[in-house]
Design an enzyme around this catalytic site. Structure first.
Site, mmCIF file in Angstrom:
data_model
loop_
_atom_site.group_PDB
_atom_site.id
_atom_site.type_symbol
_atom_site.label_atom_id
_atom_site.label_comp_id
_atom_site.label_asym_id
_atom_site.label_seq_id
_atom_site.Cartn_x
_atom_site.Cartn_y
_atom_site.Cartn_z
ATOM 1 N N ASP A 94 0.797 -1.225 0.000
ATOM 2 C CA ASP A 94 0.000 0.000 0.000
ATOM 3 C C ASP A 94 0.830 1.274 0.000
ATOM 4 O OD1 ASP A 94 0.698 -0.718 2.779
ATOM 5 O OD2 ASP A 94 -0.471 1.054 3.299
ATOM 6 N N ASP A 97 5.533 0.352 3.389
ATOM 7 C CA ASP A 97 5.716 -0.883 4.142
ATOM 8 C C ASP A 97 5.570 -2.081 3.214
ATOM 9 O OD1 ASP A 97 2.942 -1.136 3.733
ATOM 10 O OD2 ASP A 97 2.514 -0.089 5.603
ATOM 11 N N TYR A 246 -5.832 0.851 8.951
ATOM 12 C CA TYR A 246 -6.899 1.247 8.025
ATOM 13 C C TYR A 246 -8.256 0.981 8.666
ATOM 14 C CZ TYR A 246 -3.393 1.901 4.407
ATOM 15 O OH TYR A 246 -2.310 2.356 3.690
ATOM 16 N N GLU A 492 5.796 9.710 3.257
ATOM 17 C CA GLU A 492 5.411 8.368 2.821
ATOM 18 C C GLU A 492 4.416 8.460 1.661
ATOM 19 O OE1 GLU A 492 4.189 4.025 4.632
ATOM 20 O OE2 GLU A 492 3.683 5.808 5.806
#
Length: 554
Positions: A94, A97, A246, A492
């Site tokens: 995603d 990571d 999430y 990120e």
């Protein structure tokens, strides 16, 4: 008497020179407006589009294909699913990571597919449609594997906690690869319905390219929606590990409406239209007004797609309900244009939409996408927004979307591009495991879990691998940005930042600036945030006033 006349004369002089100060400031404004178009920044949107697809290739998990263009990446996650007895190799990581989270991945595929549906011809014109279709298929192939039975959907591979405890290349990862699913007994309506939306939207995108594959995707979409609707529950209650990363805060009703409206578009079946209409109030579609559209909250997306059906005259007896959807969609659009009857969408001093401190850029690109498609929907039927506090011309919608894209490409008060590899000034220390550690192909020495932090994460060097096309989280509410790996809220990138952006980039390529703005408005909207406050600041007024006083005394 003479003193009185002298006092009156000085008062007249003061009035005169006050007027002169104002006149000079007005002349300065008009001069700037005249220079504005010459100072406009024009971006190569095709270049940005090409780079965006490279980022998606860098996020691939599994066995990489022969035509992989990001060569510093290697195969990874080749045993995914083995612990559950299924093949879950493939899909996308995603963000920075090495976990595969199903909900944001599904939203990514939905948005890429929507981009093709709206702007596939523009992508094809510049040779990028094939890359977008490849990006979609990399996700849908994975979803087919994850949905190997009608009432089972795997929604996560990997463990966010163990993953965040390590800093390793995906090719080296030693963290857990446990697979987690939603089932009849442990449902996940939000996850299943979003995946249904992704498969339905992708089936439309593939319809004229690969009809057989399109039919397979549509079959999965139908089954997933039935599964989501029949066995209701939040996915993060069934997969608790996902909640920390999430969390489904909006619940699952928005995804059920979202899945239904996409299935209606894919099938043209009355039952799905009826579902969107009959559940409009109960599920919040005609109740909630939103200032964001994201992997977590789909209400505005539902409302805008419902508006398109209304504008196209396809709502039949449900028209009054769909007019309510339209009112809610226009709430978002009006707020984005700063013409809402309620709260406006917050802007940073430099003009970026500001929603949340963590990865705010996801809201910027999704808003830009909705503004862009709204422009096209309303323009196609020669209608305008009707619920704003002031009249809106359709060009304002596209111009507002373009302004957000231009901001992230570098037209901001920092002169900073937030798309890696685009322009002369972009982030160098992106919070991304694979990009921040030397490529396995360059140095095959194993990178340990904690060793990666010591040798690669905490160092101040630039990332050894350029993560071209990555759209990072972006600046804070004051347009400040810190280019450091540990500033993960800013540095990120995510796939769902990129997915809405590609559609807008495809739409904007070839758009002439003059078709978006009335004379001077381009410059006003881009520079008023810092030039006008300067012009009308107390310092500027004092400086001009002091200048005239010196002239008087001389």
């Amino acid at each position: 008497m003479e003193i009185r006349r002298e006092k009156m004369r000085k008062q007249e002089d003061v009035k005169y020179y006050h007027s002169m100060v104002v006149v000079v400031m007005i002349v300065m404004v008009l001069s700037l407006l005249h220079l504005g178009p010459a100072m406009a920044i024009n971006f190569n949107y095709v270049d940005a589009l090409e780079k965006s697809f490279l980022f998606l290739e860098a996020q691939r998990s599994g066995k990489l294909p022969p035509n992989q263009r990001v060569h510093w990446r290697g195969d990874s996650g080749l045993e995914d699913g083995s612990s559950a007895g299924v093949d879950l190799v493939g899909g996308y990581y995603d963000a920075g990571d090495n976990v595969k989270f199903g909900l944001p991945m599904a939203f990514t595929i939905t948005m890429l597919s929507w981009s093709v549906i709206e702007y596939g011809s523009q992508m094809e014109k510049v040779g990028q449609l094939g890359y977008c279709m490849d990006a979609i298929k990399w996700g849908t192939d994975y979803f087919i594997k994850a949905h190997h039975e009608p009432d089972i959907l795997f929604g996560e591979v990997g463990d966010g906690d163990s993953d965040h405890n390590c800093w390793q290349r995906p090719e080296d990862m030693t963290t857990s690869r446990e697979a987690y699913a939603v089932t009849k007994e442990n449902p996940g309506s939000d996850l299943a319905a979003e995946t249904a939306a992704a498969m339905a939207a992708a089936s439309i995108a593939f319809r004229n390219i690969d009809p057989v594959y399109s039919s397979e995707l549509l079959r999965h979409a139908r089954e997933l929606f039935r599964f989501a609707d029949t066995y209701r529950g939040k996915y993060d209650s069934s997969i608790p590990l996902a909640k920390k990363y999430y969390q489904s805060q909006s619940g699952y009703n928005d995804e059920l409406l979202w899945g239904a409206i996409w299935l209606h578009e894919a099938t043209n079946e009355e039952a799905y239209l009826q579902y969107v209409a009959s559940n409009a109030e109960q599920m919040g579609g005609t109740v909630w007004t939103m200032n964001q559209f994201s992997w977590e909250n789909k209400y505005v997306g539902v409302q805008l797609k419902a508006t398109k059906l209304l504008l196209d005259g396809k709502t039949g007896s449900y028209t009054p309900i769909f007019e309510q959807y339209q009112a809610k969609a226009e709430y978002f659009l009006c707020a984005a244009l700063q013409k809402n009857n309620g709260p406006q969408m917050q802007l940073t001093p430099g003009g970026m939409y500001w929603i949340f401190r963590w990865n705010n850029m996801q809201y910027v690109t999704s808003a830009a996408f909705l503004l862009t498609v709204a422009h096209d929907y309303y323009s196609a039927v020669e209608k305008q927004l009707s619920h704003c506090s002031a009249p809106v011309e359709n060009w304002e919608l596209l111009a507002a979307g373009k302004a957000q894209v231009d901001y992230l490409l570098g037209k901001n008060i920092r002169g900073q591009s937030y798309l890696v590899g685009f322009g002369p000034n972009y982030p160098q220390r992106v919070h991304h495991r694979g990009a921040s550690i030397v490529s396995l192909k360059q140095n095959p020495q194993f990178v340990s879990c904690r060793g990666g932090y010591e040798d690669w994460y905490i160092v101040q060097d630039r990332n050894p691998n350029l993560l071209v096309g990555a759209l990072v989280g972006g600046p804070d509410q004051n347009d400040n940005f810190v280019d450091e790996r540990d500033a993960y809220e800013m540095t990120e990138p995510t796939t769902y930042n990129t997915a809405p952006l590609v559609g807008v980039l495809a739409r904007l390529q070839g758009v002439e600036e003059g078709t978006l703005r009335k004379p001077g408005v381009q410059f006003l909207s881009s520079y008023c945030c810092w030039i006008f406050p300067l012009l009308f600041s107390n310092f500027t007024y004092w400086f001009l006033w002091r200048t005239f006083n010196i002239a008087i005394s001389n």
